[in-house]
Design a protein around this motif. Sequence first.
Motif, PDB file in Angstrom:
ATOM      1  N   GLU A  32       0.844  -1.208   0.000  1.00 36.07           N
ATOM      2  CA  GLU A  32       0.000   0.000   0.000  1.00 36.07           C
ATOM      3  C   GLU A  32       0.875   1.252   0.000  1.00 36.07           C
ATOM      4  OE1 GLU A  32      -3.531  -1.967   2.812  1.00 36.07           O
ATOM      5  OE2 GLU A  32      -2.323  -0.333   3.610  1.00 36.07           O
ATOM      6  N   LYS A  33       0.258   2.350  -0.475  1.00 29.84           N
ATOM      7  CA  LYS A  33       0.879   3.677  -0.347  1.00 29.84           C
ATOM      8  C   LYS A  33      -0.027   4.525   0.536  1.00 29.84           C
ATOM      9  CE  LYS A  33       3.183   4.213  -4.855  1.00 29.84           C
ATOM     10  NZ  LYS A  33       2.907   2.942  -5.502  1.00 29.84           N
ATOM     11  N   THR A  34       0.582   5.364   1.360  1.00 27.62           N
ATOM     12  CA  THR A  34      -0.210   6.234   2.218  1.00 27.62           C
ATOM     13  C   THR A  34       0.420   7.615   2.297  1.00 27.62           C
ATOM     14  OG1 THR A  34      -1.360   6.338   4.358  1.00 27.62           O
ATOM     15  CG2 THR A  34       0.927   5.580   4.406  1.00 27.62           C
ATOM     16  N   LEU A  35      -0.407   8.620   2.626  1.00 25.71           N
ATOM     17  CA  LEU A  35       0.089   9.998   2.693  1.00 25.71           C
ATOM     18  C   LEU A  35       0.375  10.408   4.136  1.00 25.71           C
ATOM     19  CD1 LEU A  35       0.294  12.765   0.875  1.00 25.71           C
ATOM     20  CD2 LEU A  35      -1.559  13.418   2.412  1.00 25.71           C
ATOM     21  N   LEU A  36       1.504  11.054   4.330  1.00 27.86           N
ATOM     22  CA  LEU A  36       1.856  11.616   5.632  1.00 27.86           C
ATOM     23  C   LEU A  36       2.135  13.107   5.460  1.00 27.86           C
ATOM     24  CD1 LEU A  36       2.749  10.673   8.652  1.00 27.86           C
ATOM     25  CD2 LEU A  36       5.032  11.195   7.811  1.00 27.86           C
ATOM     26  N   ILE A  37       1.561  13.923   6.341  1.00 25.12           N
ATOM     27  CA  ILE A  37       1.910  15.352   6.377  1.00 25.12           C
ATOM     28  C   ILE A  37       2.646  15.602   7.689  1.00 25.12           C
ATOM     29  CG2 ILE A  37       1.082  17.738   6.303  1.00 25.12           C
ATOM     30  CD1 ILE A  37      -1.537  16.735   5.090  1.00 25.12           C
ATOM     31  N   ILE A  38       3.826  16.176   7.592  1.00 20.98           N
ATOM     32  CA  ILE A  38       4.550  16.605   8.793  1.00 20.98           C
ATOM     33  C   ILE A  38       4.208  18.090   8.976  1.00 20.98           C
ATOM     34  CG2 ILE A  38       6.759  16.695   9.997  1.00 20.98           C
ATOM     35  CD1 ILE A  38       7.750  14.450   8.226  1.00 20.98           C
ATOM     36  N   MET A  40       1.378  17.546  22.906  1.00 20.21           N
ATOM     37  CA  MET A  40       0.521  17.720  24.087  1.00 20.21           C
ATOM     38  C   MET A  40      -0.864  18.177  23.665  1.00 20.21           C
ATOM     39  SD  MET A  40       1.767  17.087  27.065  1.00 20.21           S
ATOM     40  CE  MET A  40       0.968  18.170  28.250  1.00 20.21           C
ATOM     41  N   SER A  41      -1.182  18.084  22.378  1.00 18.18           N
ATOM     42  CA  SER A  41      -2.358  18.766  21.836  1.00 18.18           C
ATOM     43  C   SER A  41      -3.158  17.881  20.892  1.00 18.18           C
ATOM     44  CB  SER A  41      -1.853  20.003  21.087  1.00 18.18           C
ATOM     45  OG  SER A  41      -2.849  20.565  20.282  1.00 18.18           O
ATOM     46  N   THR A  42      -4.419  18.272  20.655  1.00 20.77           N
ATOM     47  CA  THR A  42      -5.217  17.610  19.613  1.00 20.77           C
ATOM     48  C   THR A  42      -4.936  18.236  18.258  1.00 20.77           C
ATOM     49  OG1 THR A  42      -6.951  17.287  21.240  1.00 20.77           O
ATOM     50  CG2 THR A  42      -7.546  16.882  18.968  1.00 20.77           C
ATOM     51  N   GLN A  43      -4.801  19.573  18.239  1.00 23.97           N
ATOM     52  CA  GLN A  43      -4.596  20.258  16.963  1.00 23.97           C
ATOM     53  C   GLN A  43      -3.135  20.218  16.513  1.00 23.97           C
ATOM     54  OE1 GLN A  43      -6.770  23.873  15.479  1.00 23.97           O
ATOM     55  NE2 GLN A  43      -4.860  24.802  16.059  1.00 23.97           N
ATOM     56  N   THR A  44      -2.258  20.667  17.383  1.00 26.02           N
ATOM     57  CA  THR A  44      -0.843  20.666  17.018  1.00 26.02           C
ATOM     58  C   THR A  44      -0.291  19.281  17.375  1.00 26.02           C
ATOM     59  OG1 THR A  44      -0.287  21.660  19.142  1.00 26.02           O
ATOM     60  CG2 THR A  44      -0.579  23.153  17.318  1.00 26.02           C
ATOM     61  N   ASN A  45      -0.618  18.343  16.483  1.00 29.31           N
ATOM     62  CA  ASN A  45      -0.322  16.934  16.776  1.00 29.31           C
ATOM     63  C   ASN A  45       0.714  16.339  15.810  1.00 29.31           C
ATOM     64  OD1 ASN A  45      -1.962  16.831  14.569  1.00 29.31           O
ATOM     65  ND2 ASN A  45      -3.403  15.326  15.388  1.00 29.31           N
ATOM     66  N   ILE A  46       1.577  17.228  15.273  1.00 28.49           N
ATOM     67  CA  ILE A  46       2.834  16.846  14.608  1.00 28.49           C
ATOM     68  C   ILE A  46       2.659  16.257  13.200  1.00 28.49           C
ATOM     69  CG2 ILE A  46       5.006  15.514  14.838  1.00 28.49           C
ATOM     70  CD1 ILE A  46       4.869  17.496  17.056  1.00 28.49           C
ATOM     71  N   VAL A  47       1.698  15.343  13.045  1.00 31.25           N
ATOM     72  CA  VAL A  47       1.567  14.639  11.761  1.00 31.25           C
ATOM     73  C   VAL A  47       0.096  14.413  11.402  1.00 31.25           C
ATOM     74  CG1 VAL A  47       3.749  13.353  11.603  1.00 31.25           C
ATOM     75  CG2 VAL A  47       1.924  12.480  13.076  1.00 31.25           C
ATOM     76  N   HIS A  48      -0.135  14.214  10.127  1.00 26.63           N
ATOM     77  CA  HIS A  48      -1.415  13.698   9.637  1.00 26.63           C
ATOM     78  C   HIS A  48      -1.110  12.456   8.814  1.00 26.63           C
ATOM     79  CE1 HIS A  48      -5.217  13.318   7.470  1.00 26.63           C
ATOM     80  NE2 HIS A  48      -4.457  13.096   6.404  1.00 26.63           N
ATOM     81  N   ALA A  49      -1.915  11.404   8.977  1.00 22.21           N
ATOM     82  CA  ALA A  49      -1.741  10.198   8.158  1.00 22.21           C
ATOM     83  C   ALA A  49      -3.104   9.742   7.638  1.00 22.21           C
ATOM     84  CB  ALA A  49      -1.104   9.083   8.996  1.00 22.21           C
ATOM     85  N   SER A  50      -3.149   9.281   6.409  1.00 24.87           N
ATOM     86  CA  SER A  50      -4.407   8.804   5.806  1.00 24.87           C
ATOM     87  C   SER A  50      -5.023   7.724   6.680  1.00 24.87           C
ATOM     88  CB  SER A  50      -4.136   8.206   4.417  1.00 24.87           C
ATOM     89  OG  SER A  50      -3.421   9.099   3.612  1.00 24.87           O
ATOM     90  N   ASP A  51      -6.366   7.739   6.767  1.00 24.62           N
ATOM     91  CA  ASP A  51      -7.021   6.794   7.688  1.00 24.62           C
ATOM     92  C   ASP A  51      -7.557   5.526   7.038  1.00 24.62           C
ATOM     93  OD1 ASP A  51      -9.275   7.727   6.419  1.00 24.62           O
ATOM     94  OD2 ASP A  51     -10.123   8.729   8.172  1.00 24.62           O
ATOM     95  N   SER A  52      -7.500   5.414   5.711  1.00 23.56           N
ATOM     96  CA  SER A  52      -7.912   4.175   5.038  1.00 23.56           C
ATOM     97  C   SER A  52      -7.236   4.149   3.669  1.00 23.56           C
ATOM     98  CB  SER A  52      -9.430   4.124   4.858  1.00 23.56           C
ATOM     99  OG  SER A  52      -9.815   5.087   3.890  1.00 23.56           O
ATOM    100  N   LEU A  53      -7.309   3.001   3.018  1.00 27.47           N
ATOM    101  CA  LEU A  53      -6.695   2.882   1.690  1.00 27.47           C
ATOM    102  C   LEU A  53      -7.386   3.810   0.685  1.00 27.47           C
ATOM    103  CD1 LEU A  53      -4.445   1.418   0.261  1.00 27.47           C
ATOM    104  CD2 LEU A  53      -5.995  -0.500  -0.138  1.00 27.47           C
ATOM    105  N   GLU A  54      -8.700   3.901   0.787  1.00 26.84           N
ATOM    106  CA  GLU A  54      -9.466   4.767  -0.132  1.00 26.84           C
ATOM    107  C   GLU A  54      -9.070   6.232   0.084  1.00 26.84           C
ATOM    108  OE1 GLU A  54     -11.158   2.524   2.071  1.00 26.84           O
ATOM    109  OE2 GLU A  54     -10.785   1.083   0.459  1.00 26.84           O
ATOM    110  N   THR A  55      -8.983   6.630   1.354  1.00 22.10           N
ATOM    111  CA  THR A  55      -8.582   8.010   1.658  1.00 22.10           C
ATOM    112  C   THR A  55      -7.155   8.260   1.177  1.00 22.10           C
ATOM    113  OG1 THR A  55      -9.879   7.781   3.677  1.00 22.10           O
ATOM    114  CG2 THR A  55      -8.517   9.728   3.514  1.00 22.10           C
ATOM    115  N   GLU A 113      -5.553   6.960  -1.316  1.00 24.32           N
ATOM    116  CA  GLU A 113      -5.491   7.156  -2.771  1.00 24.32           C
ATOM    117  C   GLU A 113      -5.908   8.577  -3.142  1.00 24.32           C
ATOM    118  OE1 GLU A 113      -7.706   3.869  -4.409  1.00 24.32           O
ATOM    119  OE2 GLU A 113      -6.134   2.472  -3.775  1.00 24.32           O
ATOM    120  N   MET A 114      -6.973   9.063  -2.501  1.00 26.48           N
ATOM    121  CA  MET A 114      -7.447  10.430  -2.773  1.00 26.48           C
ATOM    122  C   MET A 114      -6.434  11.461  -2.299  1.00 26.48           C
ATOM    123  SD  MET A 114     -11.515  10.343  -1.840  1.00 26.48           S
ATOM    124  CE  MET A 114     -11.144  11.295  -0.397  1.00 26.48           C
ATOM    125  N   GLU A 115      -5.900  11.255  -1.107  1.00 26.47           N
ATOM    126  CA  GLU A 115      -4.989  12.254  -0.529  1.00 26.47           C
ATOM    127  C   GLU A 115      -3.671  12.315  -1.298  1.00 26.47           C
ATOM    128  OE1 GLU A 115      -6.654  12.478   4.047  1.00 26.47           O
ATOM    129  OE2 GLU A 115      -4.776  11.435   3.721  1.00 26.47           O
TER     130      GLU A 115
END
Length: 157
Positions: free
Chosen positions: A5-11, A110-125, A127-129
């Motif tokens: 699989e391929k997935t998207l990560l945002i730092i 230490m936060s919900t918003q400033t949480n360092i990274v974003h990662a795709s939550d499913s294979l379908e997501t 592919e879109m991301e």
Amino acid sequence: MKTKEKTLLIIKPDALQRNLLGEIIHRFERKGLKIVGLKMIQLEDVLLNSHYAHHKDKPFFESLKKFMKSSPVVVLVLEGLEAVKVVRQICGATCGREADIGTIRGDFSMSTQTNIVHASDSLETAEMEIKRFFKEDELFEYQKIDFPYLYSEDEIN
Ligand code: CMP
């Protein structure tokens, strides 16, 4: 057999401001995920409105966008067997205060918003991301010499 699989990560901006970029990329490299795309970008409203469309009615939406635009971010496409699940495990729960120690958010946020990274939550997501953030010619197919040592033969054949 498990699928590749391929997935998207945002730092996110907080990671860059806190000098955590190398540390974070290192964690995915050490795990055995293959980097097949990587770039630094400045996020703008148009992209954020589509990326976070599912949060548009939430009270934190404007604040989230302001944070995500506050400095450049680094986006990566990571590849591996069950990469979507594995990358999310490495990131940890959304809120840094609740994320397990040993995960990126558990160790650095230490936060919900400033949480360092974003990662795709499913294979379908994922592919879109990936399509949202990367052009086809920004993604690379190449061999890595560690491959036969990362997986057993029956996992990859
Ligand atoms: P992310 O994985 O990028 O997905 C959506 C983002 O919205 C999330 O990480 C957080 O940065 C942010 N977020 C989610 N819930 C909240 C909340 N309750 N308050 C503020 N920001 C939030």
